[in-house]
Design a protein around this motif. Sequence first.
Motif, PDB file in Angstrom:
ATOM      1  N   ASP A 196       0.863  -1.175   0.000  1.00  0.00           N
ATOM      2  CA  ASP A 196       0.000   0.000   0.000  1.00  0.00           C
ATOM      3  C   ASP A 196       0.908   1.236   0.000  1.00  0.00           C
ATOM      4  N   TYR A 203       4.551  -0.856   9.507  1.00  0.00           N
ATOM      5  CA  TYR A 203       3.233  -1.465   9.328  1.00  0.00           C
ATOM      6  C   TYR A 203       2.916  -1.817   7.880  1.00  0.00           C
ATOM      7  N   ASP A 207       0.380  -4.929   6.888  1.00  0.00           N
ATOM      8  CA  ASP A 207      -0.772  -4.740   6.001  1.00  0.00           C
ATOM      9  C   ASP A 207      -0.696  -5.675   4.795  1.00  0.00           C
ATOM     10  N   TYR A 258      -2.978   1.878   9.714  1.00  0.00           N
ATOM     11  CA  TYR A 258      -3.178   0.436   9.665  1.00  0.00           C
ATOM     12  C   TYR A 258      -4.444   0.032  10.417  1.00  0.00           C
ATOM     13  N   LYS A 261      -7.593   1.344   8.612  1.00  0.00           N
ATOM     14  CA  LYS A 261      -7.822   0.611   7.364  1.00  0.00           C
ATOM     15  C   LYS A 261      -8.313  -0.806   7.639  1.00  0.00           C
ATOM     16  N   THR A 262      -7.742  -1.453   8.640  1.00  0.00           N
ATOM     17  CA  THR A 262      -8.024  -2.860   8.907  1.00  0.00           C
ATOM     18  C   THR A 262      -9.293  -3.073   9.719  1.00  0.00           C
TER      19      THR A 262
END
Length: 320
Positions: A196, A203, A207, A258, A261-262
Amino acid sequence: MRVSVIVVNYGTAALTRAAVESVLSRDHGEISVDIHVVDNASPQGDAAQLADLQSDRVTIYPEKENHGFGRGNNLVLDKLAAQVSKPDFVFLLNPDARLRNNALERMATFLQKQPKVAAVGARITKPGIGARVAAFRFPNLVNEFSGAISFGPVDRLLRNKSVTIPADSATQAVDWVAGAAVMIRFDVLQAVGGFDPAFFLYYEEVDLMRRIKDAGHEIWFLAEAEVEHEEGAATKVSSSAPERRRKPSYWYWSWQYYFRKTHGRAYALATAGLMVAGAMCNHIIARIRGRQPSAPLRFFGDFWAMAIRPLLGLKARGYD
């Protein structure tokens, strides 16, 4: 088999040279190996210092800007994708890391024999210290709180949920492995879109490996493959440093990105709150015991400015 090795350098020309030579100097059996070195616009003229490595096996990419780790690797991945003959596997090797044994051959052979496995990480050692943690569970609300409070009874209660898996562990399936020495199937990297590009540093490998696992693949830690790593040589951030140091601003930004997004903004904010609470408890316990707190220097102010503010929709306030 063909393995393409990628080394992303920033200000560590001598170490990068040692990393490249550790690959070139070993016999990898019937595996074809090509090496790609990205210099992220190092301020001390690293590109010129590394230029003589250019050969039929080594390609140097003298960049004009610092892309960070993920984007630096993506640059090479795009070049490889454009080739008629593509590599079977890509081996990401930190500039401050070097092979201790025939790790590359062992990792490639493991992937060849295990079609369900998309990525495999090596055992990592640090000179003068020994084995370092190189296999992990995905970070979540519970283990982030445990890491922040860093208190024996809590650690023991949640030891099977900790982010870190013991350094002396045997070969096993894990959530993710250290990006300092990891081999990944090239077709899987293409399928998930590589790194990404929003991440600058930290991170990004967590990811990437989460997306690889979400796509139905396995990730393994291979204890028989050994790599020596001078952790923190480029970033000056080391988990084994005896003194407390301030984390760079991009670590905090990557953390919040992170988690958002997660898991979504609400989960990320809840995790941030528990981390602050855990760090406060750790400060109190450390003061009572006459010890140093485990949180980085200026943690509370930096975490608010560069992690919590973006989660609240406010502009981050960085310091570097």
